[in-house]
Motif scaffolding. Structure first.
Motif, PDB file in Angstrom:
ATOM      1  N   PRO A  30      23.323  96.263  -6.049  1.00  0.00           N
ATOM      2  CA  PRO A  30      24.234  95.709  -5.040  1.00  0.00           C
ATOM      3  C   PRO A  30      24.630  94.284  -5.409  1.00  0.00           C
ATOM      4  CG  PRO A  30      22.287  96.694  -4.020  1.00  0.00           C
ATOM      5  CD  PRO A  30      22.023  96.658  -5.485  1.00  0.00           C
ATOM      6  N   ALA A  31      25.896  94.022  -5.386  1.00  0.00           N
ATOM      7  CA  ALA A  31      26.384  92.700  -5.776  1.00  0.00           C
ATOM      8  C   ALA A  31      26.153  91.691  -4.666  1.00  0.00           C
ATOM      9  CB  ALA A  31      27.873  92.779  -6.112  1.00  0.00           C
ATOM     10  N   SER A  32      25.697  90.498  -5.040  1.00  0.00           N
ATOM     11  CA  SER A  32      25.582  89.425  -4.069  1.00  0.00           C
ATOM     12  C   SER A  32      26.973  88.952  -3.656  1.00  0.00           C
ATOM     13  CB  SER A  32      24.785  88.261  -4.662  1.00  0.00           C
ATOM     14  OG  SER A  32      23.446  88.628  -4.900  1.00  0.00           O
ATOM     15  N   VAL A  33      27.055  88.412  -2.467  1.00  0.00           N
ATOM     16  CA  VAL A  33      28.326  87.895  -1.964  1.00  0.00           C
ATOM     17  C   VAL A  33      28.413  86.411  -2.313  1.00  0.00           C
ATOM     18  CG1 VAL A  33      29.742  87.502   0.070  1.00  0.00           C
ATOM     19  CG2 VAL A  33      28.317  89.570  -0.089  1.00  0.00           C
ATOM     20  N   PHE A  34      29.410  86.048  -3.101  1.00  0.00           N
ATOM     21  CA  PHE A  34      29.609  84.659  -3.498  1.00  0.00           C
ATOM     22  C   PHE A  34      30.973  84.201  -2.996  1.00  0.00           C
ATOM     23  CE2 PHE A  34      31.143  81.428  -6.525  1.00  0.00           C
ATOM     24  CZ  PHE A  34      30.121  80.499  -6.421  1.00  0.00           C
ATOM     25  N   GLN A  35      30.964  83.224  -2.110  1.00  0.00           N
ATOM     26  CA  GLN A  35      32.204  82.701  -1.532  1.00  0.00           C
ATOM     27  C   GLN A  35      32.328  81.221  -1.880  1.00  0.00           C
ATOM     28  OE1 GLN A  35      31.375  83.562   2.571  1.00  0.00           O
ATOM     29  NE2 GLN A  35      32.270  85.621   2.470  1.00  0.00           N
ATOM     30  N   SER A  36      33.539  80.811  -2.244  1.00  0.00           N
ATOM     31  CA  SER A  36      33.748  79.411  -2.586  1.00  0.00           C
ATOM     32  C   SER A  36      35.160  78.998  -2.197  1.00  0.00           C
ATOM     33  CB  SER A  36      33.535  79.187  -4.089  1.00  0.00           C
ATOM     34  OG  SER A  36      34.449  79.958  -4.845  1.00  0.00           O
ATOM     35  N   HIS A  37      35.287  77.791  -1.655  1.00  0.00           N
ATOM     36  CA  HIS A  37      36.590  77.284  -1.284  1.00  0.00           C
ATOM     37  C   HIS A  37      36.509  75.806  -0.946  1.00  0.00           C
ATOM     38  CE1 HIS A  37      34.533  79.196   2.133  1.00  0.00           C
ATOM     39  NE2 HIS A  37      34.894  78.121   2.808  1.00  0.00           N
ATOM     40  N   LYS A  38      37.625  75.141  -1.115  1.00  0.00           N
ATOM     41  CA  LYS A  38      37.727  73.744  -0.717  1.00  0.00           C
ATOM     42  C   LYS A  38      37.800  73.678   0.806  1.00  0.00           C
ATOM     43  CE  LYS A  38      40.690  69.649  -1.076  1.00  0.00           C
ATOM     44  NZ  LYS A  38      41.957  69.102  -1.608  1.00  0.00           N
ATOM     45  N   VAL A  39      37.053  72.743   1.397  1.00  0.00           N
ATOM     46  CA  VAL A  39      37.012  72.647   2.852  1.00  0.00           C
ATOM     47  C   VAL A  39      37.138  71.193   3.289  1.00  0.00           C
ATOM     48  CG1 VAL A  39      35.628  74.716   3.223  1.00  0.00           C
ATOM     49  CG2 VAL A  39      34.486  72.550   2.770  1.00  0.00           C
ATOM     50  N   SER A 328      13.236  85.585   4.904  1.00  0.00           N
ATOM     51  CA  SER A 328      13.507  85.180   6.280  1.00  0.00           C
ATOM     52  C   SER A 328      14.364  86.245   6.966  1.00  0.00           C
ATOM     53  CB  SER A 328      14.215  83.825   6.312  1.00  0.00           C
ATOM     54  OG  SER A 328      15.418  83.876   5.582  1.00  0.00           O
ATOM     55  N   PRO A 329      14.131  86.528   8.249  1.00  0.00           N
ATOM     56  CA  PRO A 329      14.882  87.585   8.946  1.00  0.00           C
ATOM     57  C   PRO A 329      16.372  87.303   9.053  1.00  0.00           C
ATOM     58  CG  PRO A 329      12.891  87.022  10.150  1.00  0.00           C
ATOM     59  CD  PRO A 329      13.053  85.987   9.077  1.00  0.00           C
ATOM     60  N   VAL A 330      16.746  86.027   9.189  1.00  0.00           N
ATOM     61  CA  VAL A 330      18.152  85.633   9.243  1.00  0.00           C
ATOM     62  C   VAL A 330      18.332  84.411   8.340  1.00  0.00           C
ATOM     63  CG1 VAL A 330      18.608  86.535  11.554  1.00  0.00           C
ATOM     64  CG2 VAL A 330      17.771  84.191  11.283  1.00  0.00           C
ATOM     65  N   VAL A 331      19.579  84.197   7.899  1.00  0.00           N
ATOM     66  CA  VAL A 331      19.861  83.024   7.066  1.00  0.00           C
ATOM     67  C   VAL A 331      21.092  82.302   7.589  1.00  0.00           C
ATOM     68  CG1 VAL A 331      20.364  82.165   4.773  1.00  0.00           C
ATOM     69  CG2 VAL A 331      18.790  84.060   5.032  1.00  0.00           C
ATOM     70  N   TRP A 332      22.270  82.890   7.371  1.00  0.00           N
ATOM     71  CA  TRP A 332      23.523  82.293   7.848  1.00  0.00           C
ATOM     72  C   TRP A 332      23.776  82.749   9.277  1.00  0.00           C
ATOM     73  CZ3 TRP A 332      25.929  78.569   5.150  1.00  0.00           C
ATOM     74  CH2 TRP A 332      25.671  78.468   3.777  1.00  0.00           C
ATOM     75  N   THR A 341      17.469  93.903  -4.174  1.00  0.00           N
ATOM     76  CA  THR A 341      16.999  93.584  -5.526  1.00  0.00           C
ATOM     77  C   THR A 341      16.702  92.101  -5.641  1.00  0.00           C
ATOM     78  OG1 THR A 341      19.298  93.319  -6.247  1.00  0.00           O
ATOM     79  CG2 THR A 341      18.273  95.467  -6.590  1.00  0.00           C
ATOM     80  N   ASN A 342      17.132  91.324  -4.663  1.00  0.00           N
ATOM     81  CA  ASN A 342      16.803  89.906  -4.594  1.00  0.00           C
ATOM     82  C   ASN A 342      16.968  89.458  -3.149  1.00  0.00           C
ATOM     83  OD1 ASN A 342      19.594  88.832  -4.070  1.00  0.00           O
ATOM     84  ND2 ASN A 342      19.969  89.756  -6.068  1.00  0.00           N
ATOM     85  N   GLY A 343      16.517  88.254  -2.867  1.00  0.00           N
ATOM     86  CA  GLY A 343      16.677  87.700  -1.530  1.00  0.00           C
ATOM     87  C   GLY A 343      17.525  86.450  -1.559  1.00  0.00           C
ATOM     88  N   ASP A 344      18.533  86.461  -2.424  1.00  0.00           N
ATOM     89  CA  ASP A 344      19.345  85.262  -2.627  1.00  0.00           C
ATOM     90  C   ASP A 344      20.024  84.811  -1.345  1.00  0.00           C
ATOM     91  OD1 ASP A 344      18.695  85.079  -5.229  1.00  0.00           O
ATOM     92  OD2 ASP A 344      20.556  85.897  -6.032  1.00  0.00           O
ATOM     93  N   ASN A 345      19.918  83.553  -1.080  1.00  0.00           N
ATOM     94  CA  ASN A 345      20.667  82.929  -0.003  1.00  0.00           C
ATOM     95  C   ASN A 345      20.640  81.427  -0.229  1.00  0.00           C
ATOM     96  OD1 ASN A 345      18.344  81.773   1.931  1.00  0.00           O
ATOM     97  ND2 ASN A 345      17.701  83.754   1.164  1.00  0.00           N
ATOM     98  N   GLY A 346      21.785  80.820  -0.173  1.00  0.00           N
ATOM     99  CA  GLY A 346      21.842  79.385  -0.412  1.00  0.00           C
ATOM    100  C   GLY A 346      23.267  78.887  -0.416  1.00  0.00           C
ATOM    101  N   LEU A 358      32.742  73.953  -1.049  1.00  0.00           N
ATOM    102  CA  LEU A 358      31.544  74.633  -0.568  1.00  0.00           C
ATOM    103  C   LEU A 358      31.430  76.023  -1.186  1.00  0.00           C
ATOM    104  CD1 LEU A 358      29.103  74.819   1.379  1.00  0.00           C
ATOM    105  CD2 LEU A 358      30.690  75.668   3.122  1.00  0.00           C
ATOM    106  N   CYS A 359      30.256  76.313  -1.731  1.00  0.00           N
ATOM    107  CA  CYS A 359      29.960  77.644  -2.284  1.00  0.00           C
ATOM    108  C   CYS A 359      28.780  78.234  -1.505  1.00  0.00           C
ATOM    109  CB  CYS A 359      29.592  77.559  -3.759  1.00  0.00           C
ATOM    110  SG  CYS A 359      30.817  76.732  -4.796  1.00  0.00           S
ATOM    111  N   CYS A 360      28.929  79.472  -1.051  1.00  0.00           N
ATOM    112  CA  CYS A 360      27.888  80.144  -0.275  1.00  0.00           C
ATOM    113  C   CYS A 360      27.431  81.403  -0.998  1.00  0.00           C
ATOM    114  CB  CYS A 360      28.398  80.520   1.118  1.00  0.00           C
ATOM    115  SG  CYS A 360      28.967  79.120   2.094  1.00  0.00           S
ATOM    116  N   GLN A 361      26.128  81.585  -1.090  1.00  0.00           N
ATOM    117  CA  GLN A 361      25.551  82.768  -1.716  1.00  0.00           C
ATOM    118  C   GLN A 361      24.834  83.584  -0.654  1.00  0.00           C
ATOM    119  OE1 GLN A 361      25.773  83.393  -5.097  1.00  0.00           O
ATOM    120  NE2 GLN A 361      24.753  85.366  -4.934  1.00  0.00           N
ATOM    121  N   LYS A 362      25.169  84.879  -0.569  1.00  0.00           N
ATOM    122  CA  LYS A 362      24.544  85.758   0.414  1.00  0.00           C
ATOM    123  C   LYS A 362      24.157  87.066  -0.258  1.00  0.00           C
ATOM    124  CE  LYS A 362      27.742  83.998   3.953  1.00  0.00           C
ATOM    125  NZ  LYS A 362      28.768  84.362   4.950  1.00  0.00           N
ATOM    126  N   CYS A 363      23.211  87.757   0.368  1.00  0.00           N
ATOM    127  CA  CYS A 363      22.815  89.073  -0.140  1.00  0.00           C
ATOM    128  C   CYS A 363      23.902  90.103   0.154  1.00  0.00           C
ATOM    129  CB  CYS A 363      21.511  89.529   0.497  1.00  0.00           C
ATOM    130  SG  CYS A 363      20.068  88.722  -0.179  1.00  0.00           S
TER     131      CYS A 363
END
Length: 369
Positions: A30-39, A328-332, A341-346, A358-363
């Motif tokens: 499963p691909a991680s969700v990677f979002q990035s944009h100028k804010v 953690s049960p929740v992140v964002w 396959t990972n617990g990436d969040n940051g 801002l760049c956001c990494q989610k499962c």
């Protein structure tokens, strides 16, 4: 009709072999969700405030040789506490709600628990008690909840969310008594911290509260380290508006290499190496500072403001990376988190003068089958 039994035998043997030896390398993770944009600055801070349970913070400062000892003191002095075998009904008792939850910010997270197979417990900054429970625990507990999104086929995990700031959760009311009685069945080892409403109140008051109740309370210190990397090529970021998703991914990958001090020098034509994204420029040094522990997201925002005020006037970007807990049960916000396959969040905030990226990494949101 003539049938070649040898070929039929070979066919069944081949099918049996594939059943026993699946080509697991062909299964797409499963691909991680990677979002990035100028804010805008205010939107960036608003988004960061939705993050729960920060585990580590890293600051990257190109073309900076040293920083004063007072830099990041807000993170360094952010002590937190571990309470062993905490009975969860303690979190809804009147004294705790009045003196801590409704007076300042409480963050709490169960430790030594895996989100995919154990009962996990958390209190978010907004005052929600989140119980991420196995099916047997959920049925034994007797509280209302819903099936976990990631286990909606197997129905092996359930989510219970209780608003600890709700008017219905007051002593004497039927709902309060029911919740309190049910939570008496749950115990967990937790880490917690309390952010008082003003600086005159000591944050360690919460540890004394649980110590006086007879619990084993341990002080946990923040781990800090720093290093300076010399003679580094740094990508040139002239305009955040021109950064597309592909270029941003390359830039973030480069930041990751710098944070682990990975080699970017070509050792051999036969070995894969990593190159700095172009255009780039040689700088004398990059200062990297890391903090690891348990932080309220307000500490990340304070660090961002400190970097912004002291180091964002030069020609080079500055970056802050914050990482959450894998289990953690929740992140964002209150969106359910999981470990597939990972617990990436940051998240990563890249700053240059008055611009923010801002760049956001989610499962992945893919559920288990």
């Amino acid at each position: 009709m003539y049938i070649n039994l040898l070929k039929v035998g070979d066919l069944f043997s081949n099918i049996l072999y594939r059943m026993l030896n699946p080509e697991v390398w062909n299964f797409q993770a499963p691909a991680s969700v990677f979002q990035s944009h100028k804010v805008e600055r205010d939107i960036c801070l608003k988004k960061i405030r939705q993050f729960n349970f920060v585990h580590s913070v890293t600051v990257i400062l190109p073309d900076i040789l040293s920083v004063p000892d007072s830099f990041g003191l807000n993170l360094t002095n952010c002590d937190y506490y571990r309470v062993n075998s905490l009975t969860i009904d303690e979190l809804v008792k009147p004294d705790f709600l009045k003196n801590f939850l409704n007076c300042g910010n409480v963050n709490l997270l169960s430790v030594n628990t895996s989100i995919d197979c154990d009962d996990c417990i958390a209190i978010t900054t907004c005052g929600k008690l989140i119980l991420h429970l196995n099916k047997l625990t959920f049925q034994t507990l007797g509280l209302e909840g819903k099936v976990s999104h990631f286990h909606k086929l197997s129905k092996g995990k359930y989510i219970v969310s209780i608003d600890l700031k709700s008017d219905s959760l007051k002593p004497g009311k039927a709902f309060y008594e029911r919740v309190k009685n049910c939570l008496q069945k749950l115990k967990a080892d937790v880490i917690l911290q309390w952010e008082p409403p003003n600086e005159d109140i000591c944050p360690s008051s919460i540890s004394k509260y649980f110590f006086d109740l007879g619990y084993n309370v341990k002080l946990c210190k923040i781990k800090k380290d720093s290093e300076t990397i010399f003679d580094v090529k740094v990508p040139v970021v002239e305009n955040f508006d021109k950064l597309n998703q592909y270029e941003t991914a390359k830039f973030v990958e480069w930041l990751g290499m710098v944070m682990i001090n990975g080699s970017m020098e070509e050792q051999s034509s036969y070995i894969s190496t990593y190159a700095t994204p172009e255009p780039s420029i040689d700088v004398g040094q990059i200062k990297i500072l890391r903090w690891r522990g348990f932080f309220n997201v307000s500490k990340v925002i304070h660090m961002l403001q400190e970097v912004e005020s002291k180091y964002c006037k030069g020609q080079f970007f500055k970056a802050i990376y914050f990482q959450g807990f894998s289990d953690s049960p929740v992140v964002w916000g209150l969106n359910e988190h999981h470990f597939y396959t990972n617990g990436d969040n940051g998240g990563i905030v890249i700053m240059k003068k008055d611009e923010f990226f801002l760049c956001c990494q989610k499962c992945s949101n893919k559920y288990y089958k």
